[in-house]
Design an enzyme around this catalytic site. Sequence first.
Site, mmCIF file in Angstrom:
data_model
loop_
_atom_site.group_PDB
_atom_site.id
_atom_site.type_symbol
_atom_site.label_atom_id
_atom_site.label_comp_id
_atom_site.label_asym_id
_atom_site.label_seq_id
_atom_site.Cartn_x
_atom_site.Cartn_y
_atom_site.Cartn_z
ATOM 1 N N MET A 93 74.429 101.421 45.746
ATOM 2 C CA MET A 93 75.775 101.777 46.162
ATOM 3 C C MET A 93 76.634 100.563 46.361
ATOM 4 S SD MET A 93 73.306 102.419 48.736
ATOM 5 C CE MET A 93 73.571 101.719 50.345
ATOM 6 N N PRO A 94 76.946 99.913 45.272
ATOM 7 C CA PRO A 94 77.746 98.680 45.386
ATOM 8 C C PRO A 94 79.202 98.985 45.739
ATOM 9 C CG PRO A 94 76.541 98.794 43.294
ATOM 10 C CD PRO A 94 76.509 100.164 43.915
ATOM 11 N N ILE A 95 79.820 98.000 46.354
ATOM 12 C CA ILE A 95 81.263 97.984 46.544
ATOM 13 C C ILE A 95 81.774 96.735 45.841
ATOM 14 C CG2 ILE A 95 83.166 97.844 48.193
ATOM 15 C CD1 ILE A 95 81.176 98.938 50.328
ATOM 16 N N TYR B 284 81.784 101.981 44.337
ATOM 17 C CA TYR B 284 83.196 102.028 44.712
ATOM 18 C C TYR B 284 83.854 100.743 44.239
ATOM 19 C CZ TYR B 284 82.709 105.921 48.100
ATOM 20 O OH TYR B 284 82.502 107.132 48.712
#
Lengths: 79, 79, 79, 79, 79, 79
Positions: free
Chosen positions: B1-3, B48
């Site tokens: 779940m990278p930003i 995201y």
Amino acid sequence: MPIVTVQVTREGSAPGRNSVTAEEKAAIIKGVSEVLLNVLNKPLESTYVVIEEVDLDNWGWGGLPTAQYRQQRAAETKS
Amino acid sequence: MPIVTVQVTREGSAPGRNSVTAEEKAAIIKGVSEVLLNVLNKPLESTYVVIEEVDLDNWGWGGLPTAQYRQQRAAETKS
Amino acid sequence: MPIVTVQVTREGSAPGRNSVTAEEKAAIIKGVSEVLLNVLNKPLESTYVVIEEVDLDNWGWGGLPTAQYRQQRAAETKS
Amino acid sequence: MPIVTVQVTREGSAPGRNSVTAEEKAAIIKGVSEVLLNVLNKPLESTYVVIEEVDLDNWGWGGLPTAQYRQQRAAETKS
Amino acid sequence: MPIVTVQVTREGSAPGRNSVTAEEKAAIIKGVSEVLLNVLNKPLESTYVVIEEVDLDNWGWGGLPTAQYRQQRAAETKS
Amino acid sequence: MPIVTVQVTREGSAPGRNSVTAEEKAAIIKGVSEVLLNVLNKPLESTYVVIEEVDLDNWGWGGLPTAQYRQQRAAETKS
């Protein structure tokens, strides 16, 4: 190659102003870049500075929007 | 779940434009999300991407606001 | 002069690894820098990329630490 | 002295609104400041909260701008 | 109540050091806080400074990890 | 799809601890995610929370590293 991010409220530093002026921004950029040069020997051209102006409604302090917190503190100081 | 946060100056990539276009933003979002998919196997739907456009006055480089720094570099290159 | 910040969990992309490898980091840096070059015509040498690895305990999703959220989702999928 | 940064899309939480209201911002500031007080015993006056509203075009999810990703997900759910 | 975030590579400013020293950190904190005091009249006690040290592998420049980019630039300068 | 970033000093909330515990992190994640759910109606599964612990040396307040600033304030209070 430092990155310096400066977050300030969007408001004037003197009566009649409602934001940070271009001259003040330039002075902030110059000032913090020179700190990195003087302390860590980072060349000016390797430093990026990003100034983020934040609306007063969007900045919280003391559990309140900033304008309300300042009013509360001013009221406390008077009493 | 990278930003992934992408900060760029608010200016056009071609004459007559003064900001990043919606198409360019979509291409940045697609591109960086695919990098995370290809390199770290992160599903697209877990990434995201936030694009922050920064006014030229608010971006410093070389101890100066960016527009002035570019002028200075252009002048140096000519001489 | 873009700044790209990539935040990912500190974990391996394959069994037996517990962090992002130097090769993967280099591939992320190359990939996102090229996106900015291709989409906005930003020269590679003007782009900074900062990768931040975040411990699993420090990343929340679904109101839970990530490891717990993944377990919950895996359990839901099975049932 | 915590700093809490809250990034949300710039859109309304109910029909007819197109941004987060001042009341909602105040409630976010109060809520997250109290979390830090209750969990870590941080006094309210030592916590800064910064709310960043991000235009829908500037927020990517699933490799797409958010509005497109939501449409895609809604279409998938129907079918 | 400004927040100043200073991101630098985790490396020494002189031979034999491999990180920023406590004295250098204190000098950065003092310096940038004074810039905000002098330029915007912000009291020292309302400014937070956060220094983030970033491993060389995690900082990209020129599409490469920083160490490789520096080698490339050094090689170009020689030739 | 909010992103909440919580920056706190790396220290214990009680004698004998020198960092934020896993339970405290989980409580922060739960708490701030619920604020976004309650105030803006954001589903828990669309909120990412990132907790960043910052060493005391790396956090400045009042123009000083935090430990020194606290000592100074404590001394002022006594006198």
